[in-house]
Design a protein around this motif. Structure first.
Motif, short mmCIF file in Angstrom:
data_model
loop_
_atom_site.label_atom_id
_atom_site.label_comp_id
_atom_site.label_asym_id
_atom_site.label_seq_id
_atom_site.Cartn_x
_atom_site.Cartn_y
_atom_site.Cartn_z
N TYR A 1 -73.16 -58.57 60.90
CA TYR A 1 -73.94 -57.45 60.30
C TYR A 1 -73.07 -56.81 59.77
O TYR A 1 -71.90 -56.32 59.93
N PHE A 2 -73.61 -56.29 58.34
CA PHE A 2 -72.57 -56.07 57.20
C PHE A 2 -73.28 -54.92 56.64
O PHE A 2 -74.35 -54.93 56.35
N HIS A 3 -72.62 -53.59 56.65
CA HIS A 3 -73.14 -52.15 56.07
C HIS A 3 -72.64 -52.25 54.63
O HIS A 3 -71.63 -52.20 54.26
N THR A 4 -73.89 -52.22 53.83
CA THR A 4 -73.59 -51.97 52.37
C THR A 4 -74.06 -50.48 51.96
O THR A 4 -74.78 -49.82 52.73
N PRO A 5 -73.43 -49.96 51.02
CA PRO A 5 -73.43 -48.59 50.70
C PRO A 5 -75.02 -48.16 50.12
O PRO A 5 -75.82 -48.87 49.78
N LEU A 6 -75.34 -46.89 50.59
CA LEU A 6 -76.56 -46.44 50.22
C LEU A 6 -76.44 -45.59 48.80
O LEU A 6 -77.53 -45.59 48.06
N ILE A 7 -75.38 -45.15 48.47
CA ILE A 7 -74.85 -44.63 47.23
C ILE A 7 -74.25 -45.70 46.33
O ILE A 7 -73.30 -46.40 46.69
N THR A 8 -74.79 -45.95 45.10
CA THR A 8 -74.28 -47.04 44.08
C THR A 8 -74.32 -46.60 42.65
O THR A 8 -74.97 -45.83 42.26
N ALA A 9 -73.23 -47.43 41.95
CA ALA A 9 -73.31 -46.90 40.55
C ALA A 9 -73.93 -48.24 39.70
O ALA A 9 -74.01 -48.26 38.65
N SER A 10 -74.34 -49.11 40.41
CA SER A 10 -75.18 -50.25 39.91
C SER A 10 -76.75 -50.50 40.30
O SER A 10 -76.93 -49.83 41.21
#
Length: 483
Positions: free
Chosen positions: A154-163
């Motif tokens: 289970y891998f947590h990715t950001p909710l805020i992004t510049a892409s």
């Protein structure tokens, strides 16, 4: 003495025992000095019946027992003489924890789903939405269990992004800038140097790009979290805020990706049938009388694996035979929901995994199929099962489902640095915020693949509900963020 949940009380057979039930009144009726209360606490679709004699209770208390009121009932568990229920409670004491006046919007009558959306803070107490939310919980548990049992992390990715993963630009911006006094440069562009992150940022549309980084380090990961798309789409299939499941796997080819997609979906459907029987039976009766049959059908059949080019041929043959479509379906067109549903519901009558889409309307990160003529890379492509397409194609693997259309969007990812950069440049994409993503193709690149499953679309299929706004507790859609 602790309270007993309704789901547990209905299973008990120790008749004569004292019991405490707390919950909300679904209905109340009376006859010859006796009243009957159907009470529910959300633990199950089923109510437990409370029986009391008027003479044993103060009249002022009885008057407060109305639909929607919250009660604490102390009584004796007894075997029920009525059919359809094994037990009931003979009340000795009733406390009204929360009164409910006549303006309560979820009275026991047929309200429309549109009406209930206007009262989303109360609709969760109804039988239908209780059933949907319990199934939603179970589907989340199925997803975590499946990936855990299959060696995914289970891998947590950001909710805020510049892409922007999809390159569509439909993103919600995140900023701490004063919107009434925006500083701009000589070209009229907003200056972000003084913003919180020092650059333009948005809420994510997908965790895939970061998920690929996890896969190239851990081998197999999955994300499960909220995503956001600022599309002005008022349809029964779109939300501005929704949940996505996105597995990414190293060393996975197109055939293996399709195996994963099919196995995963069948696991979730089987989990629903095994763990949500009461709720599914209720929804099968009240919402969609073919629901359980359709769920069982998914488990019985192998999914069709259909190259896009073959799918277009089938659709064009249908048109020649007299079938009417609202939208065109020539080679190179992005299929509409009506095309997808025709293939699934009328032609094959089973789920379809469509593969090898034209490059023109698929994402930049998808792996390109080999051209028929290597000297002409923009010419015809050879895709899955050797299908020759008239133009360049990519190794997409989208799962199409009855009643839903696309439920999964997946692909093999392009692992070749030069090909990926060529596609980014061909589309004239801004490379500024993708340098870290491209680096994975420079340093130890590997074949990998993955997909995205819209959680709410899965819930739509499993529950038989018709509008995606009715399978999430508090929907976010254009002009709607009230609750």
């Amino acid at each position: 003495m602790k309270r007993t949940k309704v789901i547990d009380a209905l299973k008990r057979t120790d008749f004569g025992s004292e019991i405490i039930i707390e919950g909300w009144v679904r209905s109340k009726r009376g006859s010859k000095g006796i009243f009957f209360i159907a009470i529910n606490d959300g633990s199950t679709i089923k109510n437990i019946q409370i029986v009391g004699e008027d003479q044993n209770f103060d009249e002022s208390v009885i008057k407060l027992i109305t639909t929607g009121a919250c009660l604490k009932v102390t009584g004796v568990l007894v075997e029920s003489p009525a059919s359809g229920q094994a037990s009931e409670v003979q009340a000795r004491d009733i406390q009204v924890l929360g009164t409910c006046d006549a303006s309560y919007p979820m009275q026991k009558k047929g309200q429309s789903f549109e009406f209930m959306r206007q009262h989303a803070h109360m609709r969760l107490r109804t039988n239908t939405f209780g059933a949907v939310m319990r199934i939603r919980h179970n589907m989340a548990m199925a997803i975590h269990t499946y990936f855990h049992e299959h060696g995914f992390f289970y891998f947590h990715t950001p909710l805020i992004t510049a892409s922007d993963c999809e390159g569509a630009g439909n993103m919600f911006q995140v900023t701490t800038k004063n919107l009434y006094d925006l500083q701009k440069d000589e070209q009229g562009k907003i200056i972000y140097d003084d913003d919180f992150f020092g650059e333009q940022t948005s809420l994510t549309v997908s965790g895939q790009l970061e998920g690929e980084l996890g896969a190239t380090a851990l081998g197999a990961i999955y994300t499960f979290g909220p995503t956001f798309r600022a599309e002005n789409s008022n349809t029964p299939r779109h939300l501005a805020e929704f949940w996505m499941i996105e597995p990414e796997v190293a060393f996975l080819d197109q055939e293996e990706l399709m195996d994963l997609e099919e196995d995963f979906i069948k696991y979730c459907v089987r989990w629903a049938l095994d763990h949500c029987q009461d709720d599914l039976e209720f929804l099968n009766k009240m919402i969609d009388k073919t629901l359980i049959e359709r769920l069982q059908g998914v488990l019985k059949e192998d999914f069709v694996r259909l190259p896009y080019t073959e799918g277009i041929n089938i659709l064009q043959e249908a048109i020649k035979a007299g079938h009417k479509f609202e939208f065109p379906c020539n080679w190179g067109d992005d299929l509409a929901s009506e095309h997808e549903r025709y293939l699934v519901e009328e032609h094959f009558r089973k789920p379809v995994i469509m593969t090898d889409y034209p490059r023109a309307f698929k994402s930049f990160y998808m792996k390109q199929n080999a051209p028929v003529d290597a000297a002409n890379p923009d010419g015809a492509s050879v895709g899955y099962r050797g299908a020759v397409a008239p133009g360049p194609t990519m190794q997409g693997t989208d799962v199409l489902f009855p009643s839903i259309g696309e439920i999964i969007g997946g692909s093999v990812r392009e692992e070749d640095y030069d090909k990926l950069m060529g596609e980014i440049e061909r589309r004239q994409m801004d490379k500024t915020h993708l340098w870290w993503y491209v680096d994975t193709r420079r340093w130890g690149s590997c074949p990998h693949a993955g997909f995205g499953l819209g959680f709410e679309r899965l819930i739509l299929f499993v529950t038989g509900m018709q509008n995606i706004r009715d399978v999430i507790p508090f929907p976010r859609t254009p002009k709607n963020a009230t609750f």
